[in-house]
Design a protein around this motif. Structure first.
Motif: not given
Lengths: 356, 552
Positions: B127, B291, B296
């Motif tokens: 991120w 996060s 991701i």
């Protein structure tokens, strides 16, 4: 530089770049100078200041608690525990707890510091002078003189032979670094021209192995309109060089009713309408995997190059530059589909040495 | 310099003006100063003035995410195994059990599921990398649109540009390390691109991959490039970038009391130590929260890389999307001559890719050449007051976005129920047409805003008060702007376009300007000619209107 002038918050009095703050009645657009400082609530109200102080401290205290929470989560929460958190869905409890506590602990340090600066530290704007980046003429001339003296003492300009040989040696010495890179890899030779199907010969053909079942196939196994993926006999997923081999050897088998095959050569290379094309896109090498049964079009999901499998895998759309290579297949005496040789052109993306 | 330092006679009591240390801290500071000379450094910087504007924090976000990436990156190297050796997965993630994969992939899955907090750090790393590149782009836009890149800051602009390019590539290398199905496809693309290089392509490919694709060396090599080579260069550039920012001092917006020769703001200690230092924690905290809640790059869902497998929706991270777009929209042209193949379908996009980027790098020098302006600039331009520059910047962004759209043409097709062919054809044309349209619209928009500024300066602002005049007419009363606004709205400079010298010299002998000079004059007219700026209100105009009668 230093800020001895912090007391006198006056704008510059020497009129630079057309700013004359004294001529306010003359020029309506003149710079009126720095505005007077307007006190904040916390500057004049001690109760407000105390409240701001408590707010800042509270944030730091919560940050401390969050760090303790982080350590507690690390120790207490099982790494495999999954929890449902609305609206995120099912997520790892440990990741969520660690991230939230760490995030809160860090964020509140920042928020506290910024709140402190905004409410309690002085917000009086001060001017500082800039100094031109360029040196003044005296310094400039002095440095140039010194350099010229140094250069003259070295004799660099006078002794041309030394100068030229030095330049020559400096220019050549990085070549050693380039040469040292040679052993990074082997030379290309003809490696890109052939695939693992090269081992196949008419005397000793290689069977086409179904990727899903790991078994050889007969023509009956492949129905019209289907797409099947195959690799050569003798290749196993645990082989040392499996990845390199499959990057070139992968096949896709399509069966098209013979009357629908437009390309005569393509029909000859196939067997009863079963055509074996390289699965590797001729654009940059992605494996082609999307197939449209009605149109016989195969599409690469990476860059959308589209090939007409009924017409010799001609490119009908997208950035690929040439058709997919086709492998000649026949059946052996047991009825299994086999190849008797390699592709007659290199598979995969094109390159300088590739001859068509 | 204190006079004590120039006293050499140790025996006599030196005439020191140095104050006695008041406490332990001052004593420690004196000790350090004797070794490192910190006082001279601190005198220049402790109360250094920083101007305040929200957009100045964009650069700070870049700096802080870079630090976060390094911190988390070091953690990840402690667990990651950059090896393509084959292992059979036996970890706790059931869907992958028994599947052969590389150690690189297996250790990434382990970081995600076996190492407590490993998933969080991986997510923060990824991120932060995305935010880093995004912040660099937006930070550069801020610098571009305000003209902050002008002398003396051109070199720092180039440093920033190099940081952006290196950041993009380091992102690509990092993304390739886990050796999952998606990242492997990215490397395959890179291999195809290298092969398209004429003459030496196959050699570079063999040397880079240590043989044929994918080989065993690629992940360890990328690892070294990703964690050592590129970050090392970036760290050096970043330090140089910051030293120059400190040395040049910040730019500032025009306003009362602000000139080209000063910088107005608040001092580093204490306000900016608290604000900037605190902002690091705000950024870090926010990225940690993101996060915690947003996944991701879930590499466990993609599976290990196999060259004969691929998933749909195979795309690079967005910052590489425009290069992917170039590749997707290029027609598949291939030239075969004398037994050689020139793969234009891949080569042309790869040549345009650096050109799209380099356009940003060279812009300050082109503008400087056109204006011929040798002065230092520290007051920012409002974007509207530089319509051509603003138009060019907007056109560049539109090109970037349209190529990004091309890079996700499959997603546009599936989500908007369009034909992928139509999306591609649209982009093929749009790539040339849209930036031109955007340029024209933006420039006109800027001119409109300039006219409005002029109107405001000359006629004041609308008060909403309606007045009836003796003869029955209703008029709205306009109030004069305060002096500070009058100054701010008229503080910008207007550059005169560069004119060619007369066609004949003083003796009547014809002299012809060379092509370069004529080009410069033409460009200068385009930048600053009649169609590109609205003349600033003059104080005479202002007098006439404010002293006259019946104007409003």
């Amino acid at each position: 530089m230093s800020h001895d002038m912090s007391e006198e918050k006056l704008p510059e009095s020497h009129g630079s770049a057309g700013h004359h703050e004294v001529a306010a009645h003359g020029d309506p657009f003149a710079d009126p100078g720095l505005p007077a400082h307007e006190p904040r609530r916390t500057d004049i109200d001690e109760r407000a200041a105390k409240r701001a102080e408590r707010q800042v401290s509270l944030m730091f205290v919560v940050s401390m608690l969050a760090t303790i929470g982080f350590i507690a989560s690390y120790v207490a929460i099982d790494k495999e525990k999954i929890v449902y958190v609305w609206p995120l869905g099912n997520i790892s409890a440990l990741n969520f707890a660690l991230g939230m506590t760490l995030g809160v602990a860090l964020f509140l340090i920042g928020a506290g510091a910024v709140h402190w600066a905004r409410t309690l530290m002085s917000d009086v704007e001060l001017p500082a002078e800039r100094h031109p980046i360029e040196a003044d003429d005296e310094v400039r001339n002095d440095v140039i003189d010194q350099f010229r003296t140094g250069a003259a003492e070295s004799g660099f300009g006078r002794r041309k032979m030394i100068r030229n040989t030095l330049i020559g040696s400096m220019a050549l010495v990085p070549l050693s670094g380039v040469v040292l890179l040679r052993d990074l890899g082997p030379l290309p030779e003809d490696k890109l021209e052939h695939t693992g199907w090269l081992e196949a010969t008419p005397a000793k053909p290689l069977a086409l192995i179904n990727m899903n079942t790991n078994l050889p196939m007969t023509a009956e196994d492949i129905i019209v309109g289907s797409l099947t993926f195959a690799m050569p006999e003798g290749l196993h997923t645990h082989d040392e060089d499996f990845q390199q081999r499959i990057a070139k050897d992968a096949l896709m088998l399509v069966r098209i009713a013979p009357e629908n095959i437009k390309d005569e050569k393509s029909k000859e290379l196939g067997f009863e309408g079963i055509l074996a094309y390289s699965k590797i896109c001729t654009h940059v090498g992605c494996p082609i995997s999307l197939y449209e049964q009605q149109t016989h079009h195969a599409l690469c999901p990476c860059h959308q190059s589209t090939f007409d499998l009924a017409d010799g895998a001609r490119v009908i759309f997208g950035p690929a530059g040439h058709p997919l290579p086709q492998l000649k297949i026949i059946t052996d005496e047991k009825g299994f589909l086999v190849a008797t040789g390699d592709f007659d052109e290199p598979v995969g993306p094109s390159y300088w040495e590739r001859a068509r | 310099m204190s006079s004590a330092s120039s006293t050499t006679s140790g025996a006599a009591k030196p005439a020191s003006t140095r104050a006695k240390p008041a406490n332990k801290w001052e004593q420690a500071a004196d000790w350090t100063d004797g070794r490192l000379g910190i006082y001279s450094l601190a005198r220049a910087n402790l109360r250094k003035i920083f101007p305040d504007h929200w957009s100045f924090m964009l650069g700070e976000i870049c700096l802080y995410t870079f630090i976060i990436i390094i911190l988390t990156g070091v953690y990840l190297t402690l667990f990651f195994k950059p090896s393509m050796g084959e292992v059979i997965y036996q970890g706790s993630y059931v869907p992958l059990k028994g599947i052969p994969m590389s150690e690189a992939y297996a250790s990434t899955v382990d970081i995600s599921f076996e190492v407590r907090g490993g998933l969080l750090v991986r997510q923060i790393h990824h991120w932060a990398a995305l935010v880093f590149v995004a912040a660099m782009l937006v930070h550069m836009m801020r610098v571009f649109f305000t003209g902050a890149f002008r002398k003396p800051r051109e070199i720092n602009w180039v440093f920033g540009f190099l940081l952006l390019v290196l950041g993009m590539f380091d992102g690509f290398f990092g993304y390739s390390l886990p050796d999952d199905l998606l990242s492997g496809t990215g490397i395959r693309f890179m291999e195809g691109a290298i092969l398209a290089v004429p003459l030496v392509g196959t050699y570079i490919q063999m040397f880079l991959f240590g043989g044929e694709f994918p080989g065993h060396d690629i992940v360890p090599r990328f690892f070294t490039i990703h964690v050592l080579l590129i970050p090392g260069i970036m760290l050096g550039l970043l330090v140089a970038h910051l030293i120059l920012v400190f040395y040049h001092k910040h730019t500032q917006w025009a306003g009362p009391g602000k000139t080209e020769k000063n910088v107005v703001g608040m001092p580093l200690m204490p306000v900016y130590m608290a604000k900037a230092g605190g902002f690091f924690f705000l950024v870090f905290g926010l990225i940690a929260v993101i996060s915690a809640i947003a996944t991701i790059n879930p590499i466990w869902a993609y599976g290990p890389y196999r060259p004969d497998q691929v998933s749909t929706d195979a795309q690079p991270d967005w910052y590489m999307g425009f290069s992917e777009g170039l590749i997707r929209i290029m027609p598949g042209w291939e030239i075969s001559l004398w037994g050689h193949t020139l793969n234009l379908g891949v080569m042309v996009p790869l040549a345009i890719f650096p050109m799209v980027l380099a356009a940003i790098a060279v812009y300050p020098f082109i503008e400087g050449w056109i204006t011929g302006d040798k002065r230092e600039h520290h007051i920012l331009d409002r974007p509207r007051n530089a319509p051509v520059r603003t138009g060019l910047g907007a056109a560049w962004i539109s090109l970037y976005l349209i190529l990004l759209m091309a890079g996700g043409n499959d997603l546009f097709a599936t989500h908007l129920h369009l034909s992928i062919n139509s999306v591609t054809y649209f982009v093929r044309v749009g790539m040339f047409v849209v930036p031109v349209l955007v340029f024209i619209i933006t420039k006109r928009w800027c001119l409109g805003l300039q006219r409005r500024d002029k109107e405001k300066v000359l006629h004041g602002r609308e008060t909403g008060v309606i007045k009836r005049l003796p003869h029955g007419e209703f008029v709205e009363v306009h109030a004069q702007l305060p002096a500070k606004d009058l100054h701010t709205l008229t503080a910008h400079e207007q550059v005169e376009p560069f004119e060619l010298p007369a066609a004949t010299d003083e003796n009547g002998v014809a002299r012809k300007a060379n092509v370069i000079t004529r080009t410069r004059a033409k460009l200068s007219r385009g930048f600053y000619g009649e169609g590109s700026q609205i003349p600033k209100p003059t104080s005479e105009e202002h007098h006439e209107i404010t002293s006259g009668h019946g104007h409003h």
